[in-house]
Enzyme design. Structure first.
Site, mmCIF file in Angstrom:
data_model
loop_
_atom_site.group_PDB
_atom_site.id
_atom_site.type_symbol
_atom_site.label_atom_id
_atom_site.label_comp_id
_atom_site.label_asym_id
_atom_site.label_seq_id
_atom_site.Cartn_x
_atom_site.Cartn_y
_atom_site.Cartn_z
ATOM 1 N N GLU A 277 4.202 -5.162 7.195
ATOM 2 C CA GLU A 277 3.371 -4.158 7.884
ATOM 3 C C GLU A 277 3.781 -3.968 9.334
ATOM 4 O OE1 GLU A 277 2.198 -6.510 5.858
ATOM 5 O OE2 GLU A 277 0.648 -5.681 4.544
ATOM 6 N N GLU B 152 -0.324 -9.429 -0.957
ATOM 7 C CA GLU B 152 -1.753 -9.733 -0.834
ATOM 8 C C GLU B 152 -2.450 -9.717 -2.190
ATOM 9 O OE1 GLU B 152 -2.078 -6.643 2.197
ATOM 10 O OE2 GLU B 152 -2.871 -8.149 3.573
ATOM 11 N N ALA C 43 0.866 -1.172 0.000
ATOM 12 C CA ALA C 43 0.000 0.000 0.000
ATOM 13 C C ALA C 43 0.911 1.233 0.000
ATOM 14 C CB ALA C 43 -0.881 -0.002 1.235
HETATM 15 N N1 CO8 Z 1 4.628 3.370 -0.340
HETATM 16 C C1 CO8 Z 1 5.023 4.534 -0.851
HETATM 17 N N2 CO8 Z 1 6.199 4.718 -1.465
HETATM 18 C C2 CO8 Z 1 7.018 3.643 -1.584
HETATM 19 C C3 CO8 Z 1 6.667 2.382 -1.082
HETATM 20 C C4 CO8 Z 1 5.398 2.254 -0.438
HETATM 21 N N3 CO8 Z 1 4.952 1.089 0.041
HETATM 22 N N4 CO8 Z 1 7.668 1.520 -1.336
HETATM 23 C C5 CO8 Z 1 8.610 2.223 -1.978
HETATM 24 N N5 CO8 Z 1 8.236 3.503 -2.138
HETATM 25 C C6 CO8 Z 1 8.980 4.592 -2.788
HETATM 26 C C7 CO8 Z 1 10.089 5.080 -1.901
HETATM 27 O O1 CO8 Z 1 9.603 6.001 -0.949
HETATM 28 C C8 CO8 Z 1 11.026 5.720 -2.900
HETATM 29 O O2 CO8 Z 1 10.518 6.972 -3.271
HETATM 30 P P1 CO8 Z 1 11.442 8.304 -3.102
HETATM 31 O O3 CO8 Z 1 12.614 8.021 -4.010
HETATM 32 O O4 CO8 Z 1 10.545 9.387 -3.552
HETATM 33 O O5 CO8 Z 1 11.830 8.340 -1.671
HETATM 34 C C9 CO8 Z 1 10.888 4.802 -4.119
HETATM 35 O O6 CO8 Z 1 9.644 4.107 -3.939
HETATM 36 C C10 CO8 Z 1 11.974 3.785 -4.223
HETATM 37 O O7 CO8 Z 1 12.045 3.054 -3.010
HETATM 38 P P2 CO8 Z 1 13.405 2.851 -2.172
HETATM 39 O O8 CO8 Z 1 14.337 3.980 -2.402
HETATM 40 O O9 CO8 Z 1 13.039 2.527 -0.762
HETATM 41 O O10 CO8 Z 1 13.991 1.536 -2.919
HETATM 42 P P3 CO8 Z 1 14.950 0.429 -2.316
HETATM 43 O O11 CO8 Z 1 15.356 -0.418 -3.461
HETATM 44 O O12 CO8 Z 1 15.995 1.057 -1.459
HETATM 45 O O13 CO8 Z 1 14.022 -0.445 -1.307
HETATM 46 C C11 CO8 Z 1 12.025 -1.646 -0.675
HETATM 47 C C12 CO8 Z 1 12.961 -1.203 -1.801
HETATM 48 C C13 CO8 Z 1 12.732 -2.641 0.265
HETATM 49 C C14 CO8 Z 1 10.828 -2.337 -1.313
HETATM 50 C C15 CO8 Z 1 11.575 -0.412 0.157
HETATM 51 O O14 CO8 Z 1 11.103 0.576 -0.738
HETATM 52 C C16 CO8 Z 1 10.480 -0.686 1.156
HETATM 53 O O15 CO8 Z 1 10.739 -1.238 2.210
HETATM 54 N N6 CO8 Z 1 9.225 -0.266 0.849
HETATM 55 C C17 CO8 Z 1 8.111 -0.380 1.754
HETATM 56 C C18 CO8 Z 1 7.611 -1.801 1.855
HETATM 57 C C19 CO8 Z 1 6.468 -1.891 2.831
HETATM 58 O O16 CO8 Z 1 6.601 -1.643 4.015
HETATM 59 N N7 CO8 Z 1 5.280 -2.307 2.334
HETATM 60 C C20 CO8 Z 1 4.108 -2.493 3.153
HETATM 61 C C21 CO8 Z 1 3.265 -1.280 3.129
HETATM 62 S S1 CO8 Z 1 1.904 -1.399 4.241
HETATM 63 C C22 CO8 Z 1 0.754 -2.306 3.406
HETATM 64 O O17 CO8 Z 1 0.957 -2.777 2.320
HETATM 65 C C23 CO8 Z 1 -0.561 -2.477 4.104
HETATM 66 C C24 CO8 Z 1 -1.470 -3.418 3.337
HETATM 67 C C25 CO8 Z 1 -2.897 -3.116 3.635
HETATM 68 C C26 CO8 Z 1 -3.780 -3.401 2.429
HETATM 69 C C27 CO8 Z 1 -3.220 -2.818 1.180
HETATM 70 C C28 CO8 Z 1 -4.119 -2.827 -0.007
HETATM 71 C C29 CO8 Z 1 -3.606 -2.020 -1.167
#
Ligand code: CO8
Length: 261
Positions: free
Chosen positions: A135, A115, A69
């Protein structure tokens, strides 16, 4: 399909009978913002109605299927606003699709991304794919099926391990635990998923729909009820022209010509 901002919608396969949806929000690793979810639900619904298509493939990029998300969008969300807006209501529309959906997962499938893959009927993964429910790391829990679908398809210990640790698992481990059915080299993944869609599309769409519905009952009810549903549905196939055609083609040693009837 219309023109979208966050996804690409196409027809793939030699006969253009497989719908191909590509999540396309590269600057956020395909994070599932509201706008993307609305477009995805819309594309799935219109492909479900399109009689030229026998199956649908959902994929992302080589780097990310979807990184969850959109955390930035959720940051200032409140409990009452979630209730008022019915957050994630359109999400369940994706699960209502009657046609088989194959997830072709390259790169990260995290949180809502994992998911989304699990809402699909079959998951194929690229060899570098990573699955996880992170999460817990950001102070929340899975909200679109993570705690339920991993438990049902892979058992309690795996579900608890993934949801409580937030650790990512590899495509190979995901295959071993039954989350994923096959792993391919990353650059062949989408083509292999489309090929599977083409093989499914050879069958009667009507019977494919009944078969998908029947397997899904296994996740919703007791074994006795599921077996009863399956047998009634099996009987029901005998009311179709396509069942007659399929068996006649076999006895006449020719290919069946299904009419979706
Ligand atoms: N939301 C918003 N922006 C994101 C997300 C995200 N989930 N993931 C990555 N991005 C953005 C980053 O902020 C970054 O943007 P910016 O350059 O503007 O800062 C860009 O994408 C690239 O990401 P990274 O620089 O972090 O890239 P890396 O290669 O260093 O890392 C990762 C990749 C490991 C995937 C890392 O981005 C990460 O940990 N992302 C978050 C993962 C996460 O926690 N996901 C769970 C979110 S909560 C959720 O899904 C709740 C589910 C509930 C139902 C959902 C239904 C839709």
């Amino acid at each position: 399909a219309g023109s979208y901002q966050n996804i690409l919608a196409d027809k793939a396969g030699e006969k253009k009978n497989v719908g191909l949806i590509t999540l396309n929000r590269p600057k956020a690793l395909n994070a599932l913002c509201d706008a993307l979810i609305l477009e995805l639900a819309d594309a799935v619904q219109s492909m479900d109605k399109d009689e030229t298509l026998g199956a649908i493939v959902i994929t992302g990029s080589e780097k990310a299927f979807a990184a969850g998300a959109d955390i930035k969008e959720m940051l200032n969300q409140t409990y009452s606003a979630n209730i008022r807006s019915g957050l994630l209501e359109r999400w369940s529309d994706i699960g209502k699709c009657k046609k088989p959906i194959i997830a072709a997962v390259n790169g990260y499938a995290l949180g809502g991304g994992c998911e989304l893959a699990m809402m699909c009927d079959i998951i194929y993964a690229g060899d570098k794919a990573k699955f996880g429910q992170p999460e817990i790391i950001i102070g929340t829990i899975p909200g679109a099926g993570g705690t339920q679908r991993i438990a049902r398809s892979c058992g309690k210990s795996k579900a608890m391990e993934m949801c409580l640790s937030g650790d990512q698992i590899t495509a190979q481990d995901a295959e071993k635990m039954g989350l994923v059915s096959k792993v391919f080299p990353a650059d062949q993944l989408v083509a292999e998923a489309v090929k599977l869609g083409e093989r499914i599309s050879r069958h009667s769409p009507l019977i494919v729909q009944l078969c998908k519905e029947s397997v899904n009952v296994a996740f919703e009810t007791t074994l006795q009820e599921g077996l009863r549903f399956e047998r009634k549905t099996f009987y029901a196939t005998f009311a179709t022209e396509d069942r007659k055609e399929g068996m006649a083609a076999f006895t006449e040693k020719r290919k069946p010509n299904f009419k979706n009837n």
